[in-house]
Design a protein around this motif. Structure first.
Motif, PDB file in Angstrom:
ATOM      1  N   UNK A 158      -8.425  44.253   4.487  1.00 55.00           N
ATOM      2  CA  UNK A 158      -7.753  43.320   5.397  1.00 55.00           C
ATOM      3  C   UNK A 158      -7.626  41.996   4.664  1.00 55.00           C
ATOM      4  N   UNK A 159      -6.827  41.092   5.210  1.00 53.46           N
ATOM      5  CA  UNK A 159      -6.608  39.787   4.567  1.00 53.46           C
ATOM      6  C   UNK A 159      -6.659  38.682   5.608  1.00 53.46           C
ATOM      7  N   UNK A 160      -7.266  37.572   5.233  1.00 50.88           N
ATOM      8  CA  UNK A 160      -7.173  36.332   5.996  1.00 50.88           C
ATOM      9  C   UNK A 160      -6.287  35.376   5.212  1.00 50.88           C
ATOM     10  N   UNK A 161      -5.350  34.731   5.891  1.00 52.19           N
ATOM     11  CA  UNK A 161      -4.550  33.674   5.270  1.00 52.19           C
ATOM     12  C   UNK A 161      -5.192  32.350   5.661  1.00 52.19           C
ATOM     13  N   UNK A 162      -5.599  31.576   4.667  1.00 51.80           N
ATOM     14  CA  UNK A 162      -6.365  30.362   4.954  1.00 51.80           C
ATOM     15  C   UNK A 162      -5.712  29.131   4.340  1.00 51.80           C
ATOM     16  N   UNK A 163      -5.930  28.005   4.979  1.00 54.08           N
ATOM     17  CA  UNK A 163      -5.268  26.765   4.613  1.00 54.08           C
ATOM     18  C   UNK A 163      -5.800  26.193   3.301  1.00 54.08           C
ATOM     19  N   UNK A 164      -4.886  25.820   2.407  1.00 59.52           N
ATOM     20  CA  UNK A 164      -5.259  25.174   1.153  1.00 59.52           C
ATOM     21  C   UNK A 164      -4.386  23.946   0.920  1.00 59.52           C
ATOM     22  N   UNK A 165      -4.073  23.226   2.006  1.00 57.96           N
ATOM     23  CA  UNK A 165      -3.345  21.968   1.859  1.00 57.96           C
ATOM     24  C   UNK A 165      -4.306  20.818   1.566  1.00 57.96           C
ATOM     25  N   UNK A 166      -5.585  21.028   1.900  1.00 55.58           N
ATOM     26  CA  UNK A 166      -6.655  20.046   1.685  1.00 55.58           C
ATOM     27  C   UNK A 166      -7.739  20.736   0.864  1.00 55.58           C
ATOM     28  N   UNK A 167      -8.412  20.050  -0.064  1.00 61.07           N
ATOM     29  CA  UNK A 167      -9.502  20.700  -0.803  1.00 61.07           C
ATOM     30  C   UNK A 167     -10.532  21.299   0.152  1.00 61.07           C
ATOM     31  N   UNK A 168     -11.092  22.421  -0.243  1.00 60.10           N
ATOM     32  CA  UNK A 168     -12.106  23.091   0.566  1.00 60.10           C
ATOM     33  C   UNK A 168     -13.463  22.457   0.272  1.00 60.10           C
ATOM     34  N   UNK A 169     -14.094  21.944   1.302  1.00 65.05           N
ATOM     35  CA  UNK A 169     -15.349  21.228   1.089  1.00 65.05           C
ATOM     36  C   UNK A 169     -15.108  19.848   0.518  1.00 65.05           C
ATOM     37  N   UNK A 170     -16.153  19.283  -0.069  1.00 67.71           N
ATOM     38  CA  UNK A 170     -16.049  17.931  -0.628  1.00 67.71           C
ATOM     39  C   UNK A 170     -16.167  17.900  -2.147  1.00 67.71           C
TER      40      UNK A 170
END
Length: 429
Positions: A236-248
């Motif tokens: 299965x696949x999740x589409x996840x947001x990468x418009x902002x860095x993940x974490x800090x």
């Protein structure tokens, strides 16, 4: 397998024909053996980019790349095997906490990973900032570590899908990286050769990802899941947001430190959320739905498994991580709410500081990178630290600052937070 002419195969795809199974099997085997020239495969890759491939062609292309080498036999591991693959992003350290977390919940995770290129980070580069840790394991070591600890993060052995390694390098220099069938076949050939029983894809979408818009991300996710289903792999696949860095944290040692924070029960909320969401997806495929990974983060089991996993690959989980010789702050230019922080710009700045590489043979600085001291939605005051630039080369700071010009917006408006998980793609009935 019949013998074909490379020129005839190129012409067929150039003219929009569907390649049959025998043509695909032959061209991949002949290219791997050096019987199809690089310029001929470059022409075929361009024809695929322009004309596409059907799901059946893509599945067969993937199978032919798997057949070009060995497949790991993980039958004696003694646990259900589950893996995750991310299409790459900025600050995407999820593999680091996710692998020991899922192992702590009862599955075995054969995470064969890669190195970073350009603005996206590589899992192996991050882990190599831990003193003593080694990426290269023999097959026997991979199986033993999976059997004994349930968690392995290492480099793929040379005999797994060698056709993909050769074709990947060619695509990189011929402008054919963006072909969705070729991307999907590349990812899935490595994962099928790895021998895992199930797979979750994390398809990134946004400025810091290879897929910039949701429609393209969905197209890639569907192609990946369909290949897995066709080859009998629970996928299965999740589409996840990468418009902002993940974490800090964006970098190598910086991301390792943040991953340990997550395993210790803290860490940025977005990293925790995605780690737990992916863990639940993986455990569901492994038949371990009843186990809540959030509990394993909270009670220390995941951290214990991390330490065990690092030691098994000769790393020292207690050793100090590298720190940069030069740290410079980028202050907020005005008071207000941080509205946006562009992932691509932050990733490129980290690369310019030394965290990434322009060519595969380049070395990385383990201590280099960017720390995001504020994320969209946070209130900031004029002059307050907004970003930290870490590097061993002070002369690289000016270029990183230039890259970050216009990468963030501060205003008096409120931010409407976007969901981290944008969609889920499952096999079609």
């Amino acid at each position: 397998m019949g013998v074909f002419s490379a020129v005839d195969v190129i012409r067929a795809k150039r003219d929009g024909a569907r390649l049959d199974d025998e043509q695909i099997d032959w061209v991949i085997a002949a290219y791997t053996a050096g019987e199809v020239a690089e310029e001929q495969m470059a022409a075929l890759a361009m024809a695929v980019l322009l004309r596409g491939m059907s799901p059946e062609e893509t599945s067969r292309w993937t199978a032919a790349m798997v057949a070009s080498g060995k497949t790991l036999d993980l039958g004696a591991v003694g646990r259900p095997t589950a893996d995750k693959h991310s299409t790459g992003g900025v600050g995407d350290k999820i593999t680091l906490p996710l692998t020991p977390l899922v192992a702590a919940c009862g599955a075995a995770v054969p995470q064969l990973s890669g190195r970073g290129l350009g603005h996206t980070g590589g899992t192996l580069d991050k882990l190599e900032s831990i003193p003593g840790w080694r990426a290269g394991l023999a097959e026997a070591e991979i199986r033993r570590n999976l059997r004994e600890t349930g968690a392995v993060i290492c480099a793929a052995t040379d005999d797994l899908a060698p056709a993909d390694r050769k074709l990947y390098a060619l695509r990189d220099v011929t402008g054919t990286v963006e072909s969705i069938p070729l991307i999907a076949a590349s990812i899935m050939s490595k994962k099928l050769a790895e021998g895992t029983e199930s797979l979750v894809l994390d398809v990134k979408c946004g400025s810091g990802a290879f897929m910039k818009d949701l429609a393209r991300a969905r197209e890639l996710a569907r192609a990946l899941v369909d290949i897995g289903a066709a080859r009998g792999l629970r996928t299965s696949a999740l589409i996840t947001d990468m418009s902002v860095p993940l974490g800090r944290a964006v970098g190598n040692a910086l991301e390792v430190a943040e991953a340990v924070e997550v395993l210790s029960g803290g860490g940025p909320p977005d990293v925790v959320e995605l780690t737990v969401r992916l863990a639940r997806e993986m455990l569901g495929h492994a038949g371990l739905d009843a186990v809540d990974p959030a509990d394993a983060l909270a009670d220390g089991r995941a951290l214990d498994k991390w330490r065990e996993m690092i030691r098994a690959q000769r790393g020292d989980p207690d050793a100090a991580l590298p720190t940069a010789r030069h740290v410079e702050v980028v202050p907020a230019p005005r008071t207000g709410t941080l509205i946006s922080l562009d992932a691509f710009a932050v990733g490129t700045a980290a690369w310019r500081l030394g965290a990434g590489r322009a060519r595969k043979e380049d070395a990385v600085q383990h201590a280099a990178g960017v720390r995001c001291l504020a994320k969209p939605g946070d209130r900031v005051a004029a002059g307050e630290p907004l970003l930290e630039l870490h590097t061993d080369r002070q002369e690289s700071i000016a270029a990183a600052r230039d890259t970050l010009e216009g990468a963030y917006e501060i205003s008096g408006a409120d931010v409407v937070s976007a969901p981290l998980v944008l969609d889920r793609i499952a096999p079609q009935d």
